[in-house]
Scaffold this active site. Structure first.
Site, mmCIF file in Angstrom:
data_model
loop_
_atom_site.group_PDB
_atom_site.id
_atom_site.type_symbol
_atom_site.label_atom_id
_atom_site.label_comp_id
_atom_site.label_asym_id
_atom_site.label_seq_id
_atom_site.Cartn_x
_atom_site.Cartn_y
_atom_site.Cartn_z
ATOM 1 N N CYS A 120 9.811 -4.943 -6.035
ATOM 2 C CA CYS A 120 9.294 -4.713 -4.680
ATOM 3 C C CYS A 120 10.286 -5.160 -3.610
ATOM 4 C CB CYS A 120 7.971 -5.464 -4.484
ATOM 5 S SG CYS A 120 8.166 -7.255 -4.277
ATOM 6 N N LEU A 264 -0.969 22.012 9.585
ATOM 7 C CA LEU A 264 0.046 21.356 10.419
ATOM 8 C C LEU A 264 0.314 19.974 9.851
ATOM 9 C CD1 LEU A 264 -1.057 22.180 14.081
ATOM 10 C CD2 LEU A 264 0.384 23.512 12.548
ATOM 11 N N THR A 269 0.569 11.856 5.773
ATOM 12 C CA THR A 269 -0.141 10.767 5.093
ATOM 13 C C THR A 269 -1.484 11.214 4.546
ATOM 14 O OG1 THR A 269 -1.067 10.055 7.210
ATOM 15 C CG2 THR A 269 0.956 8.983 6.481
ATOM 16 N N SER A 354 -0.172 10.581 12.375
ATOM 17 C CA SER A 354 -0.326 10.980 13.771
ATOM 18 C C SER A 354 -1.772 10.832 14.211
ATOM 19 C CB SER A 354 0.124 12.424 13.969
ATOM 20 O OG SER A 354 -0.746 13.309 13.279
ATOM 21 N N LEU A 411 -4.470 21.304 18.054
ATOM 22 C CA LEU A 411 -4.795 20.129 18.862
ATOM 23 C C LEU A 411 -3.519 19.640 19.528
ATOM 24 C CD1 LEU A 411 -6.693 17.857 19.803
ATOM 25 C CD2 LEU A 411 -6.196 16.667 17.654
ATOM 26 N N GLN A 1201 6.454 -19.377 -10.146
ATOM 27 C CA GLN A 1201 5.530 -18.929 -11.183
ATOM 28 C C GLN A 1201 4.108 -19.421 -10.919
ATOM 29 O OE1 GLN A 1201 6.195 -16.947 -14.389
ATOM 30 N NE2 GLN A 1201 7.369 -16.331 -12.607
ATOM 31 N N GLU A 1268 1.733 -18.882 -17.209
ATOM 32 C CA GLU A 1268 0.353 -18.392 -17.226
ATOM 33 C C GLU A 1268 -0.667 -19.329 -16.593
ATOM 34 O OE1 GLU A 1268 -0.541 -16.207 -21.232
ATOM 35 O OE2 GLU A 1268 0.738 -17.937 -21.640
#
Length: 1337
Positions: A120, A264, A269, A354, A411, A1201, A1268
């Site tokens: 990530c 459009l 998204t 948008s 629109l 951890q 763990e």
């Protein structure tokens, strides 16, 4: 990307370099283009739906109106490359690398220990980088918003946040969070006043400063393109789809007239995920992103007109500028919108989505549409025939044809009026978590009063999340006009709304009673909000609000905050040489490469010329016979090379218990039936939809544990442990309680999905397997068996794994074998990367558990007898289920001495995907049940839970239920130190005082001890090997049998080699792990990786040093290089293998005894929470963790951890909920539906302290494996929540809930805090309809 029709040139820049794409395909997204075309693999695939942030990049554009450069973060997986015309893209490679210069963001994230698996990390880097491009000295609020769209499964976020905060001018102190005092200045947070305790994990002084002048400039060529007066229509033809981007509104309207059904797209998204996950197809897509009219803003005294193309982030900024300029009474609608815009999706999605797209998608859970609807907003639409105004009202939101846009209309803008005099508007939402989550229910509410009265003249209530569309309570509102704003009106409103808006018991999304309760809970909040505002305007005109209904305790949403805290650990001995790295907080070995995107994961490897992609066809039935498989249509599609089935397996098709490819029958939804190999993943995936499978259903279908018990469907025999005489003990106790508790499963959600790459060689049937696996040897074995060849022909390579948590122990072996069969059949290399949705569907997770208990105890809380029974849902194959139930039994006692104890357990076989190993391996489930009945005993005895826990805790050297001796001294130390560090009793008193003052919000606090046993049940599982080479230039190469999963094992192995060889870490290199170098390896799991591989590396290094000893003694003042070269000259071997045989362990289940664990990890955690009794939301206020790490080899790694495991546990116990249909279909298959903790879910204060001066002679350097154990400590948050719920129920005169099921979701919290609103909602009769989801525990 070659297509027959001629396209325009797509021109954009990537990392300062011009890209001209002459065959742009509208169906190709930026992520694919970066990774596969430009070979910029630092940007990662995490979910494909824009919800995890792993693919975050920065886009820069010149605003066509203001001509200013705008930098914004986006998720590349949702950005069609055709939308990039005129844009500049910056990826993680573009801001810095080890080959050029590492950027300060990259450096601080790495050196601040903000990276573990690293998958990530590039996304995190780019989110923070984009923030700094806009705000070089960001505020806390800006950092909260920036990181809200990025998920991390490893770190627990705290170090990532600290790295981001370091760029703020006030970053040196947590006063930036609004605190009066820094947490370090508060007495209770000061670590032990001892010289051997350290709280610095890194040196801030080493960080290079941020210099904004060194960043890439916006390309001047793109500036000129924006100013181009021609504004021609751009057309890009793809394989199946054409993308048209008009330059003027006139062109756009002509296109819509010509192609009325073409969608459009501005942000993509909504349409993007629909095309990907719902397989919606559009032959023509129109992009209006270059139309200036769609981005204009007009502000007048009657309201705002916002261009429909503006992003939600831009709308938020515009509102932030406008609100302070107007009288408060005129900004009611604006403030309601602004409130929701702070938490709607993540920053990247807000930057892309948008305003017009959000409105026109009319999603039932839209956060803005209910507010816009009650605000009487107007849609300005255009067509060739002219401009028209359409009210954005309940008719429009419900999708009514006569209130919607015509196909040829567009629109253009949205008019949002200022609030009227005596008008009040509020917005409400409740989601599974605070940020980046779709609302469960949301609402917009507006009321208008007659001048100088509280008589209602207009009322509007619109809900989202309670139907297939946004729903208006218009009839109820009409009936309430003319009424006064009082409690009678409130009661009537609640009744009317519930009558008008119904929700069937089978409604998609489930939670029917909860959702209906939220409807009227929101209505109550609105009533109080308005009443409070009326009273402020006219203090004498309205009666005082009763303490019970004080709005201040009801209305405020929990603030979005970032975690902060103190991490304390033992300082290294002053006598230790500076060169010796053991015990020091060393940065992760690959930290910088993680942050620059240079760390290579499985799918980052370059494509080979004839490489094929694999996509699988999975079963859609839970239990059925396969009648036929017809792949003819799939084979006819372009790019498809072959379809692989069970008949193509040359060796063993798995085992009878678990097939590689389904053979004759399927036993769960998600089982692999066949696979398609094609020249691209897109072609392979499209072909899977054309494979026709005919099934014949088989009964019974077993989904839940109760189903399995009823049908006697089990995996393996019952396991049992017993001590003392429970029958006799039950006769002697004062009280007995009986109960049951249900514990839900958990998805691993490793950031890197299951990945494997198989490369067949030309000779001797050899194959190279590149796999993301915890157990390379098992993968090697599975592939060898499937191909019917010896293991010595298979070499498995594992460079690094992007998170695993047990989920990459057995499953990668099966998936690698599936891919190997395809490679064997086609003769081509195969790349098999599971998409997130398929990964979650196929691979299973943590075992759900049903625990039943009967507890006998004395009135003082002393527990004398316990009879416990566990059943876990193992899924359709054995996998590790028998071992998991054994561990749940062996570890159930946790920290408590129960003299008379019997525990039995069974694994249930069901028609769900097979559940598997997961961090903690049975302990988080089993010990949770123990803590549940421990809390129940305290409630029955009217005693504080901590007193009952303390009373029943092990005190002296004793034996576990399996007769293993241990010393609980450090358990007691952890408990006492946690009590002290957390100022438990003073904070508990403060919590009680808060609860006396607050009716609708309650706080709870809990402290939980832990005794975690580390390891495996067999000695052979602890063996480990290593190989160490010394080269004549003095450099050292280390190989070992462990896998780098993000837990820092390679960093620790380099530290071990550095100490043993007495050389700097910089001399040592550690390459990939592979089965040719180190054979017969054991899975890197059970918290033992560093323990056992460290011993093997140590053994090899000691062997080498023994060989060098005579040379060193002859030349004690020589250099390392001198000694090595002399050894070579004397023909002394500079290569050595190291081996560790393992710990001696044994277990006899017949006798119920055995020394099965080499050692125990002790710990304790204290957590404090606040809950909202009206919504079920909760806020994690503070957690203190004390852990017995003995001597930490690397405190930075170990604390990382602990924090990461705690955060994953917090998710397990409070947030993460897997939902299955009655037919065994997993509903929650992506991060939009399945929520793991995000940055704002972590406690505001998170303090971690490693217990000092303790010994563990069993492990290398007296260390302990901590991977763990921290998981279970997340349960302290759960029991703090139950403490808060208990306070609410006491005040309401309700009986205590002795066992609350896990996880403690908002639904469970809200429904447990029963009140007059829950009483108004009728219960659903489960027999009258088929529910959307059912519990499987």
């Amino acid at each position: 990307m070659s297509h027959s029709k001629e396209s325009d040139e797509l021109v954009f820049f990537v990392n300062g370099r011009k890209v001209i794409e002459r065959n742009a395909d509208p169906e190709v997204n930026l992520l694919f283009y970066l990774r596969k075309t430009l070979r910029l693999t630092g940007t990662k695939y995490g979910c494909g739906g824009g919800a995890c942030g792993a693919c975050t990049v920065m886009i820069s554009r010149c605003d066509p109106v203001s001509k200013k450069i705008r930098h914004f973060s986006v998720t590349a997986c949702l950005v069609p490359i055709c939308s990039l015309y005129g844009a500049a893209v910056t990826t993680v490679e573009g801001i810095g690398s080890t080959k050029t210069r590492v950027h300060p963001v990259q450096e601080r994230l790495a050196k601040g220990h903000g990276t573990q698996c690293g998958f990530c990390t590039p996304g995190m880097v780019m989110s923070i980088y984009t923030l700094l491009r806009n705000h070089p000295e960001p505020s806390t609020e800006q950092l909260v918003e920036t990181l809200g769209g990025n998920l991390c499964r490893c770190t627990g976020y705290r170090p990532i946040v600290e790295s981001g905060k370091s760029f703020s001018p006030s970053s040196s102190c947590c006063k930036m969070n609004g605190e009066v005092k820094c947490c370090l200045d508060q007495e209770e947070n000061k670590p032990e006043n001892k010289s051997n305790v350290c709280t610095k994990l890194y040196e801030k002084e080493e960080f290079q400063p941020l210099d904004p002048t060194q960043e890439l400039i916006f390309p001047p060529e793109l500036m000129r393109m924006v100013e181009d007066p021609l504004k021609k229509v751009l057309t890009f033809h793809g394989e199946r789809t054409t993308w048209i981007a008009p330059g003027t509104l006139k062109d756009l309207l002509e296109l819509k007239m010509k192609h009325p059904n073409a969608p459009l797209v501005v942000g993509n998204t909504s349409l993007g995920p629909d095309m990907k996950f719902k397989e919606n197809f559009y032959p023509i897509i129109i992009s209006p992103a270059r139309i200036v009219e769609l981005f204009t803003v007009t502000n007048t005294n009657v309201g705002l007109t916002l261009g429909a193309g503006l992003s939600l982030a831009q709308v938020k900024d515009i509102l932030a500028d406008v609100i302070p300029q107007l009288p408060k009474e005129k900004t009611q609608i604006y403030r309601a919108l602004s409130k929701h815009l702070r938490t709607l999706a993540g920053q990247q999605i807000r930057n892309m989505a948008s305003l017009g797209g959000h409105i026109m998608s009319r999603l039932p859970t839209s956060d803005l549409n209910p507010i816009l609807g009650v605000g009487k907003c107007i849609l300005n639409v255009a067509s060739k025939e002219g401009i028209q105004q359409i009210p954005l009202n309940d008719h429009f939101l419900s999708g009514a044809t006569n209130a919607s846009l015509k196909p040829e209309q567009v629109l253009v803008s949205v008019f949002i009026p200022v609030s009227r005099k005596r008008e009040f508007v509020s917005a409400f939402r409740q989601a599974p978590c605070q940020q980046n989550a779709l609302a469960i229910v949301n609402a917009g509410m507006s009321v208008l009063f007659k001048d100088d009265t509280d008589t209602i003249t207009d009322l509007s209530i619109i809900y989202g999340g309670v139907g297939p569309t946004t729903v208006s309570a218009s009839k109820s509102c009409q009936k309430l006009i003319g009424r006064c704003w009082d409690e009678e009106t409130l009661k009537e409103a609640c009744r009317l709304v519930l009558d008008e808006i119904t929700l069937p018991g089978s409604a998609p999304g489930g939670m029917v009673e909860y959702r209906r309760t939220l409807m009227i809970s929101f209505l109550f909040k609105f009533y109080l909000d308005v009443l409070q505002q009326l009273k402020k305007r006219d203090p004498c005109g309205y009666p005082d609000i009763s303490k019970k209904f004080q709005a201040t305790s009801v209305l405020g949403d929990f603030p979005l905050t970032l975690p902060r805290g103190v991490q304390s650990f033992e300082r290294v001995d002053p006598q230790q040489t500076p060169q010796d790295p053991v015990g020091r907080p060393i940065m992760h070995h690959s930290g910088i490469k993680h942050a620059t995107g240079e760390a290579e994961f499985c799918d980052d490897m370059p494509l080979l010329t004839d490489e094929l992609f694999l996509a699988v066809v999975t079963s859609t039935r839970p239990h059925a016979r396969i009648i036929s498989i017809d792949a003819s249509e799939a084979l006819a599609l372009p790019g498809v090379v072959d379809v692989v089935t069970a008949q193509d397996v040359p060796g063993d098709n798995g085992s009878e218990e678990e097939r590689l490819y389904a053979q004759e029958e399927v036993i769960c939804v998600g089982q692999i039936v066949c696979a398609v190999a094609a020249d691209s993943y897109t072609h392979a995936k499209q072909a899977t939809e054309k494979v026709k499978i005919v099934y014949q259903d088989i009964k019974p279908v077993i989904v839940s544990i109760q189903d399995a018990i009823q049908h006697k469907s089990f995996i393996g025999p019952e396991k049992k442990l017993e001590q003392g005489n429970i029958e006799d003990a039950f006769q002697r106790v004062d009280q007995v309680i009986e109960g049951e508790v249900h514990f839900g499963g958990q998805e691993h959600f490793y950031m890197e999905t299951q990945s494997v790459r198989v490369v067949p060689k030309a000779e001797d049937k050899e194959m190279d397997i590149y796999v993301s696996s915890q157990d390379a040897a098992f993968t090697q074995e599975m592939v060898a068996y499937a191909l019917g060849i010896p293991k010595n022909r298979i070499n498995c390579h594992v460079k690094r794994v992007g998170g695993a948590f047990g989920g990459k122990s057995s499953k990668p072996g099966l998936l690698a074998a599936v891919a190997a069969v395809a490679a064997n059949k086609t003769g081509c290399p195969i790349r098999f990367i599971l998409e997130r949705e398929d990964d979650m569907l196929i691979t299973g997770g943590r075992h759900p558990l049903l625990g039943t208990y009967k507890i006998g105890f004395m009135n003082n809380g002393k527990i004398e007898a316990a009879d416990i029974e566990y059943h876990i849902n193992g899924g359709c194959t054995p996998d590790d289920s028998e071992l998991v139930i054994e561990y749940a039994l062996l570890k159930l006692e946790n920290a408590y001495k129960i003299p008379n104890l019997r525990v039995r357990g069974r694994a249930c076989r069901t028609n769900l995907p097979s559940n598997t190993a997961f961090r903690g391996f049975g302990f988080p489930q089993g010990a949770f049940v123990t803590e549940t009945w421990m809390t129940a005993v305290a409630a029955k005895c009217h005693l504080p839970p901590e007193k009952v826990r303390e009373l029943n805790m092990f005190k002296t050297i004793d034996r576990t239920i399996h007769k293993q001796e241990f010393d609980p001294k450090n358990l007691i130390r952890c408990w006492e130190k946690c009590m002290e560090d957390s100022s438990y009793y003073s904070r508990k008193k403060a919590t009680e005082e808060f609860n006396q003052q607050s009716y609708w919000k309650k706080r709870g606090i809990a402290i939980i001890p832990m005794k975690f046993s580390v390891g495996y049940p067999k000695t052979c599982y602890y063996q480990a090997a290593a190989l160490v080479h010394i080269y004549t230039d003095g450099s050292v190469l280390v190989a070992h049998g462990g896998v780098e999963l993000g837990q820092g094992i390679n960093t620790k192995m380099i530290q071990v080699a550095s100490r043993e060889l007495k050389i700097p870490m910089s001399y040592i290199h550690l390459g990939e792990m592979n089965t040719a170098t180190v054979p017969n390896t054991i899975a890197t799991a059970a918290s033992t990786g560093a323990d056992v591989n460290g011993r093997a590396v140590q053994n090899a290094c000691q062997t080498l040093m023994e060989r060098l000893k005579p040379i060193i003694s002859q030349s004690p003042n020589g250099t390392w290089e001198d000694w090595v070269n002399e050894a070579f000259a004397q023909s002394i071997s500079l290569s050595a293998t190291g081996y560790f045989r393992g710990y001696e362990v044994h277990m006899d289940w017949e006798k119920g005894e055995g020394d099965i664990y080499p050692y125990f990890v002790f710990g304790a955690a204290c957590s404090e929470v606040e809950i909202d009794c009206l919504t079920g939301a909760h806020k994690n206020i503070r957690t203190d963790i004390v852990m017995d790490a003995s001597f930490s080899i690397n405190p930075a790694v170990d604390i990382g951890q602990i924090e990461g495991a705690f955060t994953q546990g917090l998710g397990l116990y409070t947030l993460e909920e897997l939902k299955y249909s009655p037919d065994g279909v997993l509903h929650t298959r992506d991060p939009k539906q399945y929520k793991i903790p995000s940055v704002t879910d972590i406690p505001e204060e998170l303090h971690v302290s490693l217990l000092t001066t303790t010994q563990n002679p069993k492990a290398i350097y007296s260390s302990k494996g901590l991977g763990e154990s921290g998981m279970f400590l997340g349960s302290s948050v759960f029991f703090a929540i139950t403490d808060a719920v208990a306070a609410a129920r006491r005040e309401r005169g309700l009986a205590p809930i002795l066992a609350m099921d896990s996880p403690a979701t908002p639904e469970r919290i809200r429904m447990a805090c029963a009140d007059q609103f829950t009483d108004l909602v009728p219960q659903i009769d489960s027999k009258c309809c088929k529910p959307w989801s059912i519990p499987v525990a």
